[in-house]
Write a protein that holds these residues in place. Structure first.
Motif, PDB file in Angstrom:
ATOM      1  N   ARG A 249      44.969  51.708  38.565  1.00 45.77           N
ATOM      2  CA  ARG A 249      43.804  50.823  38.566  1.00 45.77           C
ATOM      3  C   ARG A 249      42.642  51.554  39.236  1.00 45.77           C
ATOM      4  O   ARG A 249      42.837  52.432  40.073  1.00 45.77           O
ATOM      5  CB  ARG A 249      44.108  49.536  39.337  1.00 45.77           C
TER       6      ARG A 249
ATOM      7  N   HIS B  12      40.425  49.898  41.029  1.00 48.93           N
ATOM      8  CA  HIS B  12      40.083  49.184  42.256  1.00 48.93           C
ATOM      9  C   HIS B  12      41.313  48.633  42.953  1.00 48.93           C
ATOM     10  O   HIS B  12      42.293  48.259  42.315  1.00 48.93           O
ATOM     11  CB  HIS B  12      39.131  48.020  41.957  1.00 48.93           C
ATOM     12  N   SER B  13      41.193  48.569  44.253  1.00 50.74           N
ATOM     13  CA  SER B  13      42.176  47.920  45.110  1.00 50.74           C
ATOM     14  C   SER B  13      41.455  46.745  45.774  1.00 50.74           C
ATOM     15  O   SER B  13      40.223  46.634  45.662  1.00 50.74           O
ATOM     16  CB  SER B  13      42.669  48.901  46.175  1.00 50.74           C
TER      17      SER B  13
ATOM     18  N   SER C 259      38.567  48.189  47.893  1.00 52.15           N
ATOM     19  CA  SER C 259      37.366  48.689  47.214  1.00 52.15           C
ATOM     20  C   SER C 259      36.526  47.532  46.656  1.00 52.15           C
ATOM     21  O   SER C 259      35.297  47.617  46.626  1.00 52.15           O
ATOM     22  CB  SER C 259      37.736  49.676  46.105  1.00 52.15           C
ATOM     23  N   LEU C 260      37.188  46.457  46.238  1.00 52.03           N
ATOM     24  CA  LEU C 260      36.442  45.300  45.736  1.00 52.03           C
ATOM     25  C   LEU C 260      35.736  44.561  46.865  1.00 52.03           C
ATOM     26  O   LEU C 260      34.631  44.036  46.677  1.00 52.03           O
ATOM     27  CB  LEU C 260      37.369  44.372  44.953  1.00 52.03           C
TER      28      LEU C 260
ATOM     29  N   GLU D 141      32.678  46.493  47.442  1.00 54.98           N
ATOM     30  CA  GLU D 141      31.697  46.227  46.390  1.00 54.98           C
ATOM     31  C   GLU D 141      31.003  44.885  46.621  1.00 54.98           C
ATOM     32  O   GLU D 141      29.778  44.778  46.482  1.00 54.98           O
ATOM     33  CB  GLU D 141      32.370  46.254  45.019  1.00 54.98           C
TER      34      GLU D 141
ATOM     35  N   VAL E  58      33.035  40.362  40.147  1.00 57.00           N
ATOM     36  CA  VAL E  58      33.809  41.092  41.151  1.00 57.00           C
ATOM     37  C   VAL E  58      34.805  40.151  41.824  1.00 57.00           C
ATOM     38  O   VAL E  58      35.956  40.534  42.069  1.00 57.00           O
ATOM     39  CB  VAL E  58      32.885  41.775  42.183  1.00 57.00           C
TER      40      VAL E  58
ATOM     41  N   GLU F 185      37.702  39.767  39.503  1.00 58.22           N
ATOM     42  CA  GLU F 185      38.551  40.954  39.534  1.00 58.22           C
ATOM     43  C   GLU F 185      39.341  41.015  40.841  1.00 58.22           C
ATOM     44  O   GLU F 185      40.520  41.371  40.848  1.00 58.22           O
ATOM     45  CB  GLU F 185      37.723  42.218  39.352  1.00 58.22           C
ATOM     46  N   LEU F 186      38.706  40.654  41.942  1.00 60.07           N
ATOM     47  CA  LEU F 186      39.399  40.622  43.223  1.00 60.07           C
ATOM     48  C   LEU F 186      40.576  39.663  43.163  1.00 60.07           C
ATOM     49  O   LEU F 186      41.684  39.998  43.614  1.00 60.07           O
ATOM     50  CB  LEU F 186      38.443  40.221  44.351  1.00 60.07           C
TER      51      LEU F 186
ATOM     52  N   THR G  95      46.246  54.530  42.652  1.00 60.68           N
ATOM     53  CA  THR G  95      44.909  53.929  42.734  1.00 60.68           C
ATOM     54  C   THR G  95      44.171  54.458  43.952  1.00 60.68           C
ATOM     55  O   THR G  95      42.986  54.792  43.870  1.00 60.68           O
ATOM     56  CB  THR G  95      45.013  52.388  42.783  1.00 60.68           C
TER      57      THR G  95
ATOM     58  N   GLN H 226      40.685  56.579  43.957  1.00 59.38           N
ATOM     59  CA  GLN H 226      39.543  56.181  44.778  1.00 59.38           C
ATOM     60  C   GLN H 226      39.080  57.301  45.700  1.00 59.38           C
ATOM     61  O   GLN H 226      37.917  57.360  46.073  1.00 59.38           O
ATOM     62  CB  GLN H 226      39.872  54.936  45.579  1.00 59.38           C
TER      63      GLN H 226
END
Length: 168
Positions: free
Chosen positions: A36, A38-39, A42-43, A46, A67, A70-71, A149, A153
Motif C-alpha cells: 500500500r 499509505h499507512s 502517513s494518512l 496528510e 483522506v 482512506e484512513l 508499505t 514510504q
C-alpha cells in the motif's frame, strides 16, 4: 526470485517471507497485491497538512473526506496490529469521522506523537507472525505487506529493501 542455492540454506519461514517480499515488489504483481502507498501514520500526516487549509476554506473538505475515507479503510486493514494499541486505534477512528477542521488539527497532532509506537508494534508483528509460520501464512503475509508499505514510504528502491531478513 532469490537464488536456489540461497534458498536451500533457509528454513521454511524464511523462504515464505523472502519469496513474498520479492513478489510484493515485482513489477508484474497486480496492484491489489503490491504494498500500500499509505499507512495510518502517513494518512494522519496528510490530514494534518490539509486540515489548516479547511479552517480557511470549505473547498478543502472534499479532499479531507477522501483522506478520512482512506484512513478508515487502512485502519480496518491494520486491525490486527491496532488491536494491540486500543487507544491509538480509537483515536484513528475518531479522526476518520471528525467533522470540524480544528478538531482534525488537534487529533492529528495528538496521534502524530504516537506514530513510533504504531510502527514499532507493526514491525514486531512481522517477527511474531514469522514465528507462527507455516500455520498462519495470512498473518505473516499481511505483516510483511505492512513492512513493505513502510519501505515504500521511506522511498527505498527494490534493491535496497530486498532479502536479508536477518530478523527471521
Amino acid at each position: 526470485m532469490p537464488e536456489a542455492e540461497f534458498l536451500k540454506e533457509q528454513n521454511n519461514a524464511s523462504i515464505f517471507l523472502l519469496t513474498h517480499w520479492r513478489e510484493l515488489f515485482d513489477p508484474f504483481t497486480p496492484d491489489s497485491f503490491q504494498p500500500r502507498l499509505h499507512s495510518p501514520s502517513s494518512l494522519v500526516r496528510e490530514l494534518g497538512y490539509l486540515s489548516p487549509f479547511a479552517i480557511e476554506s470549505t473547498s478543502w473538505w472534499k479532499h479531507i473526506r477522501q483522506v478520512q475515507s482512506e484512513l478508515s479503510r487502512v485502519v480496518d486493514e491494520n486491525r490486527d496490529v491496532l488491536n494491540d494499541l486500543p487507544e491509538y486505534s480509537w483515536q484513528l477512528d475518531r479522526l476518520s469521522k471528525a467533522t470540524r477542521a480544528r478538531d482534525i488539527v488537534t487529533w492529528c497532532s495528538l496521534i502524530g506523537e504516537r506514530e513510533d509506537e504504531y510502527e514499532s508494534t507493526a514491525i514486531s508483528s512481522i517477527k511474531e507472525a514469522a514465528a507462527e509460520l507455516p500455520e498462519k501464512k495470512e498473518r505473516a503475509y499481511s505483516s510483511l505487506r505492512r513492512l513493505a508499505t513502510f519501505a515504500i514510504q521511506l522511498l527505498k528502491e527494490d534493491k535496497e529493501v530486498h532479502p536479508g531478513l536477518s530478523w527471521v
